[in-house]
Motif scaffolding. Sequence first.
Motif, PDB file in Angstrom:
ATOM      1  N   LYS A   1      -4.194  -5.309 -13.080  1.00 52.31           N
ATOM      2  CA  LYS A   1      -5.010  -5.815 -14.185  1.00 52.31           C
ATOM      3  C   LYS A   1      -4.313  -5.572 -15.517  1.00 52.31           C
ATOM      4  CE  LYS A   1      -9.686  -5.512 -16.125  1.00 52.31           C
ATOM      5  NZ  LYS A   1      -9.286  -5.293 -17.533  1.00 52.31           N
ATOM      6  N   ILE A   2      -3.780  -4.371 -15.701  1.00 52.40           N
ATOM      7  CA  ILE A   2      -3.082  -4.039 -16.947  1.00 52.40           C
ATOM      8  C   ILE A   2      -1.800  -4.853 -17.072  1.00 52.40           C
ATOM      9  CG2 ILE A   2      -1.963  -2.183 -18.239  1.00 52.40           C
ATOM     10  CD1 ILE A   2      -3.822  -0.230 -16.697  1.00 52.40           C
ATOM     11  N   MET A   3      -1.036  -4.935 -15.992  1.00 53.66           N
ATOM     12  CA  MET A   3       0.220  -5.685 -16.003  1.00 53.66           C
ATOM     13  C   MET A   3      -0.025  -7.156 -16.330  1.00 53.66           C
ATOM     14  SD  MET A   3       1.754  -3.935 -12.562  1.00 53.66           S
ATOM     15  CE  MET A   3       2.448  -2.281 -12.526  1.00 53.66           C
ATOM     16  N   ASN A   4      -1.083  -7.702 -15.762  1.00 55.64           N
ATOM     17  CA  ASN A   4      -1.453  -9.082 -16.014  1.00 55.64           C
ATOM     18  C   ASN A   4      -1.776  -9.295 -17.489  1.00 55.64           C
ATOM     19  OD1 ASN A   4      -2.311 -11.798 -15.034  1.00 55.64           O
ATOM     20  ND2 ASN A   4      -4.337 -11.103 -15.663  1.00 55.64           N
ATOM     21  N   GLU A   5      -2.525  -8.390 -18.060  1.00 56.37           N
ATOM     22  CA  GLU A   5      -2.890  -8.486 -19.476  1.00 56.37           C
ATOM     23  C   GLU A   5      -1.667  -8.363 -20.377  1.00 56.37           C
ATOM     24  OE1 GLU A   5      -5.747  -5.385 -19.749  1.00 56.37           O
ATOM     25  OE2 GLU A   5      -7.408  -6.613 -18.973  1.00 56.37           O
ATOM     26  N   MET A   6      -0.650  -7.628 -19.916  1.00 51.90           N
ATOM     27  CA  MET A   6       0.581  -7.474 -20.680  1.00 51.90           C
ATOM     28  C   MET A   6       1.463  -8.725 -20.626  1.00 51.90           C
ATOM     29  SD  MET A   6       1.045  -4.454 -22.124  1.00 51.90           S
ATOM     30  CE  MET A   6       0.610  -2.715 -22.075  1.00 51.90           C
ATOM     31  N   GLY A   7       1.220  -9.601 -19.649  1.00 54.44           N
ATOM     32  CA  GLY A   7       1.981 -10.835 -19.588  1.00 54.44           C
ATOM     33  C   GLY A   7       2.766 -11.070 -18.312  1.00 54.44           C
ATOM     34  N   ALA A   8       2.686 -10.152 -17.344  1.00 50.51           N
ATOM     35  CA  ALA A   8       3.360 -10.382 -16.063  1.00 50.51           C
ATOM     36  C   ALA A   8       2.709 -11.561 -15.339  1.00 50.51           C
ATOM     37  CB  ALA A   8       3.279  -9.135 -15.192  1.00 50.51           C
TER      38      ALA A   8
ATOM     39  N   SER B   1      -8.478 -12.410  -7.845  1.00 55.85           N
ATOM     40  CA  SER B   1      -9.566 -12.372  -8.822  1.00 55.85           C
ATOM     41  C   SER B   1      -9.167 -11.559 -10.047  1.00 55.85           C
ATOM     42  CB  SER B   1     -10.831 -11.784  -8.199  1.00 55.85           C
ATOM     43  OG  SER B   1     -10.710 -10.387  -7.979  1.00 55.85           O
ATOM     44  N   ILE B   2      -8.252 -10.604  -9.871  1.00 54.83           N
ATOM     45  CA  ILE B   2      -7.788  -9.762 -10.976  1.00 54.83           C
ATOM     46  C   ILE B   2      -6.752 -10.489 -11.825  1.00 54.83           C
ATOM     47  CG2 ILE B   2      -6.462  -7.685 -11.518  1.00 54.83           C
ATOM     48  CD1 ILE B   2      -7.826  -6.396  -9.058  1.00 54.83           C
ATOM     49  N   ILE B   3      -5.760 -11.093 -11.172  1.00 51.79           N
ATOM     50  CA  ILE B   3      -4.643 -11.665 -11.936  1.00 51.79           C
ATOM     51  C   ILE B   3      -4.922 -13.058 -12.462  1.00 51.79           C
ATOM     52  CG2 ILE B   3      -2.966 -10.277 -10.666  1.00 51.79           C
ATOM     53  CD1 ILE B   3      -2.146 -12.828  -9.170  1.00 51.79           C
TER      54      ILE B   3
ATOM     55  N   GLY C   1       2.137  -4.013  -2.531  1.00 50.61           N
ATOM     56  CA  GLY C   1       2.395  -3.319  -1.275  1.00 50.61           C
ATOM     57  C   GLY C   1       1.243  -2.476  -0.812  1.00 50.61           C
ATOM     58  N   SER C   2       1.533  -1.215  -0.507  1.00 49.52           N
ATOM     59  CA  SER C   2       0.561  -0.347   0.154  1.00 49.52           C
ATOM     60  C   SER C   2      -0.629   0.011  -0.722  1.00 49.52           C
ATOM     61  CB  SER C   2       1.257   0.942   0.631  1.00 49.52           C
ATOM     62  OG  SER C   2       1.917   1.587  -0.449  1.00 49.52           O
ATOM     63  N   SER C   3      -0.488  -0.105  -2.043  1.00 50.27           N
ATOM     64  CA  SER C   3      -1.586   0.273  -2.924  1.00 50.27           C
ATOM     65  C   SER C   3      -2.552  -0.875  -3.213  1.00 50.27           C
ATOM     66  CB  SER C   3      -1.039   0.812  -4.257  1.00 50.27           C
ATOM     67  OG  SER C   3      -0.274  -0.173  -4.926  1.00 50.27           O
ATOM     68  N   SER C   4      -2.268  -2.056  -2.636  1.00 47.65           N
ATOM     69  CA  SER C   4      -3.178  -3.186  -2.871  1.00 47.65           C
ATOM     70  C   SER C   4      -3.253  -4.100  -1.647  1.00 47.65           C
ATOM     71  CB  SER C   4      -2.752  -3.977  -4.114  1.00 47.65           C
ATOM     72  OG  SER C   4      -1.389  -4.361  -4.052  1.00 47.65           O
ATOM     73  N   LEU C   5      -2.314  -4.999  -1.466  1.00 49.28           N
ATOM     74  CA  LEU C   5      -2.426  -5.996  -0.394  1.00 49.28           C
ATOM     75  C   LEU C   5      -2.476  -5.377   0.995  1.00 49.28           C
ATOM     76  CD1 LEU C   5      -0.145  -8.979  -1.473  1.00 49.28           C
ATOM     77  CD2 LEU C   5      -2.569  -8.594  -1.927  1.00 49.28           C
ATOM     78  N   PHE C   6      -1.757  -4.280   1.194  1.00 50.27           N
ATOM     79  CA  PHE C   6      -1.713  -3.660   2.518  1.00 50.27           C
ATOM     80  C   PHE C   6      -2.609  -2.426   2.596  1.00 50.27           C
ATOM     81  CE2 PHE C   6       2.366  -5.936   2.157  1.00 50.27           C
ATOM     82  CZ  PHE C   6       2.257  -6.761   3.260  1.00 50.27           C
ATOM     83  N   CYS C   7      -3.520  -2.297   1.659  1.00 52.96           N
ATOM     84  CA  CYS C   7      -4.484  -1.197   1.705  1.00 52.96           C
ATOM     85  C   CYS C   7      -5.351  -1.328   2.956  1.00 52.96           C
ATOM     86  CB  CYS C   7      -5.348  -1.231   0.451  1.00 52.96           C
ATOM     87  SG  CYS C   7      -6.598   0.052   0.391  1.00 52.96           S
ATOM     88  N   LYS C   8      -5.448  -0.267   3.717  1.00 51.82           N
ATOM     89  CA  LYS C   8      -6.096  -0.335   5.029  1.00 51.82           C
ATOM     90  C   LYS C   8      -7.624  -0.261   4.950  1.00 51.82           C
ATOM     91  CE  LYS C   8      -2.091   1.691   7.361  1.00 51.82           C
ATOM     92  NZ  LYS C   8      -1.578   0.370   7.702  1.00 51.82           N
ATOM     93  N   ASP C   9      -8.160  -0.081   3.755  1.00 50.08           N
ATOM     94  CA  ASP C   9      -9.620  -0.012   3.623  1.00 50.08           C
ATOM     95  C   ASP C   9     -10.278  -1.366   3.854  1.00 50.08           C
ATOM     96  OD1 ASP C   9      -9.378   2.650   3.032  1.00 50.08           O
ATOM     97  OD2 ASP C   9      -9.491   2.381   0.862  1.00 50.08           O
TER      98      ASP C   9
ATOM     99  N   VAL D   1       1.911  -1.497  -7.782  1.00 54.41           N
ATOM    100  CA  VAL D   1       1.090  -2.597  -8.290  1.00 54.41           C
ATOM    101  C   VAL D   1      -0.253  -2.548  -7.560  1.00 54.41           C
ATOM    102  CG1 VAL D   1       0.969  -5.076  -8.745  1.00 54.41           C
ATOM    103  CG2 VAL D   1       3.183  -3.918  -8.749  1.00 54.41           C
ATOM    104  N   SER D   2      -1.035  -1.562  -7.931  1.00 53.41           N
ATOM    105  CA  SER D   2      -2.373  -1.394  -7.370  1.00 53.41           C
ATOM    106  C   SER D   2      -3.314  -2.405  -8.028  1.00 53.41           C
ATOM    107  CB  SER D   2      -2.883   0.026  -7.628  1.00 53.41           C
ATOM    108  OG  SER D   2      -3.047   0.230  -9.029  1.00 53.41           O
ATOM    109  N   PHE D   3      -4.540  -2.481  -7.553  1.00 50.95           N
ATOM    110  CA  PHE D   3      -5.504  -3.389  -8.171  1.00 50.95           C
ATOM    111  C   PHE D   3      -5.713  -3.027  -9.642  1.00 50.95           C
ATOM    112  CE2 PHE D   3      -6.946  -3.455  -3.617  1.00 50.95           C
ATOM    113  CZ  PHE D   3      -6.610  -4.777  -3.363  1.00 50.95           C
TER     114      PHE D   3
END
Length: 225
Positions: free
Chosen positions: A184-191, A217-219, A197-205, A178-180
């Motif tokens: 966005k796509i999942m949200n548009e589908m209705g989730a 801001s995305i969901i 996890g590591s691909s979004s909230l825990f991204c170290k950047d 569930v990356s950023f």
Amino acid sequence: MKKYICPSIMCGNWLHFDETIRQFENNQIDYIHIDVMDGEFVPNYTLGTDMVSVLHQTTQIPLDIHLMVVHPELKVDYFQVGKDDIITFHIEATRCPQAVIDKIKSKGCKAGIALSPDTNITAVLPYLEQLDMITIMTVYPGFAGQSLIPYTLDKIASLHKAVDALNKPYLLEVDGNVSFDNAKIMNEMGANAFVAGSSSLFCKDHSFEDNVKQFRSIIEVSSRG
């Protein structure tokens, strides 16, 4: 429609566990997602009953307990839960989903069913009215860091239509890469619930706080329903 952010504690910083929990609280996280793996249903061992107990002692944030275990009807009672917690089991892991739902409900908490990528949504339809959540696995259960399986996205739209017809509060959760961009796509589908996890909230950047702001801001943009 309210959206729910459910960080996977498995992806957090284990060297600074207390700090991670405080970050969850300070950023008003909705659920803490706990992956429980038994080494049989999936080829991995992870968190268990002790983690659930520690989190209950540490925070008031409800727990999203994801059982990736065989015979979940025999293991639900291992866990101490609160009324706002959710226990989710895999429909592929039991011959009697109804018995597992009944067991979970008897503990006074919420009940959910998870669908692995290759499981058709028809498997869960007979139980929709009894459930509080469906978790759609968008990767194969067992390990973090996998790539999204594209065909799993179609399940989100189909199940959104089915649960929307129930006209009751419902969590339609997505779990797996569930990356950023994917959120966005999942949200548009209705989730409306996102195991991040590591691909979004825990991204170290960026900091956890900045990642949460970006995720929200995305969901929180308009989606189906």
